[in-house]
Design an enzyme around this catalytic site. Structure first.
Site, PDB file in Angstrom:
ATOM      1  N   ASP A  51      -8.064  12.514  13.029  1.00 33.11           N
ATOM      2  CA  ASP A  51      -8.152  12.009  11.662  1.00 33.11           C
ATOM      3  C   ASP A  51      -8.801  10.623  11.650  1.00 33.11           C
ATOM      4  OD1 ASP A  51      -7.876  12.257   8.920  1.00 33.11           O
ATOM      5  OD2 ASP A  51      -5.823  11.494   8.869  1.00 33.11           O
ATOM      6  N   VAL A 106       3.845   1.185   2.403  1.00 33.53           N
ATOM      7  CA  VAL A 106       3.755   0.141   3.423  1.00 33.53           C
ATOM      8  C   VAL A 106       4.136  -1.190   2.796  1.00 33.53           C
ATOM      9  CG1 VAL A 106       2.273  -1.016   5.098  1.00 33.53           C
ATOM     10  CG2 VAL A 106       1.914   1.405   4.593  1.00 33.53           C
ATOM     11  N   GLY A 147       0.824  -1.204   0.000  1.00 33.59           N
ATOM     12  CA  GLY A 147       0.000   0.000   0.000  1.00 33.59           C
ATOM     13  C   GLY A 147       0.855   1.248   0.000  1.00 33.59           C
ATOM     14  N   GLU A 148       0.208   2.371  -0.332  1.00 31.70           N
ATOM     15  CA  GLU A 148       0.935   3.640  -0.353  1.00 31.70           C
ATOM     16  C   GLU A 148      -0.014   4.769   0.002  1.00 31.70           C
ATOM     17  OE1 GLU A 148       3.993   6.156  -3.235  1.00 31.70           O
ATOM     18  OE2 GLU A 148       3.016   4.344  -3.978  1.00 31.70           O
ATOM     19  N   GLY A 149       0.441   5.663   0.879  1.00 34.97           N
ATOM     20  CA  GLY A 149      -0.329   6.839   1.262  1.00 34.97           C
ATOM     21  C   GLY A 149       0.474   8.086   0.970  1.00 34.97           C
ATOM     22  N   GLY A 182       3.990   7.787   2.882  1.00 34.45           N
ATOM     23  CA  GLY A 182       4.963   6.726   2.645  1.00 34.45           C
ATOM     24  C   GLY A 182       4.349   5.463   2.067  1.00 34.45           C
TER      25      GLY A 182
END
Length: 232
Positions: free
Chosen positions: A118, A9, A2-4, A7
């Site tokens: 959040d 993951v 995954g990516e946010g 960064g």
């Protein structure tokens, strides 16, 4: 895996313990600006001081590049992605248990004067048994009388007092976000789909607009959601 925005993951394991599968969040930045460093420190501080079945467990971190956080790996991903890809696998009972898990985790945080700021379906992960863990504590804030930061979080889950850039708010901002998460668990849909982010603050604050609750919703659940996201 995954990516946010902050960064990527990765799935990995602890050296010498191949059976222990972990998630490794690697920040994009090789050097952290003051604001990024503050978020990184907040997340580490929060995860190392909190211990609760509904909060993600921190297993390790680095304090030099590459900046990493190592946590338990929850195979079912976020509620957001699960509702999108496999909604039929979440029974009404599953959804109720998830709602209770999140409520207990937030109650635990609030008892310790911590505001998440959040809370959203993207920041709630599910384990193999579809039990929920709250994650992503980069925006947490200790409740205090000092001025608070407005417009922080994600607009679709952001409480009206944060949308209006108020410098004075408390745990109730998280309760509002929880109401949106309850609506997601109820409907399986993303909140405010089709409405641009630019229009949301006016609609939510000035027009008291909220997502439509289905007509066949049990009265108790309808009342709970409405009380969580009430303008007052």
């Amino acid at each position: 895996i995954g990516e946010g925005r902050s960064g990527k993951v990765y799935k990995g394991h602890i050296v010498g313990r191949p059976e222990m599968v972990v998630a490794i969040k690697v920040l994009h930045c090789r050097e952290l600006a003051p604001a990024e460093l503050e978020m990184f420190r907040r997340e580490i501080f929060t995860l190392t001081t909190l211990s609760h079945p509904s909060i993600l467990k921190l297993l390790g971190y680095t304090n030099q590049p590459p900046f990493c956080l190592v946590t338990e790996l929850l195979a079912n991903g976020s509620i957001y992605s699960f509702l999108k890809s496999k909604p039929e696998e979440l029974t009404p009972t599953d959804r109720t248990v998830i709602a209770i898990d999140v409520a207990r985790g937030m109650e635990y945080m609030h008892e310790r004067n911590i505001i998440h700021r959040d809370l959203k379906s993207l920041n709630i992960l599910l384990d193999d048994n579809k039990r929920a863990r709250i994650c992503d504590f980069g925006l947490v804030r200790l409740k205090s009388y000092a001025p608070m930061t407005g417009l922080i979080g994600t607009p679709q889950w952001m409480a009206p007092e944060i949308l209006t850039c108020s410098t004075s708010y408390n745990f109730k901002a998280d309760v509002y976000s929880y109401g949106i998460v309850l609506w997601e668990l109820l409907t399986g849909n993303p909140p405010y789909e089709g409405i641009t982010v630019e229009k949301l603050p006016y609609m939510i604050v000035q027009e008291n607009y909220r997502p439509a609750i289905p007509d066949d919703t049990p009265t108790e659940l309808r009342d709970l959601i409405k009380s969580c996201w009430a303008g007052d």
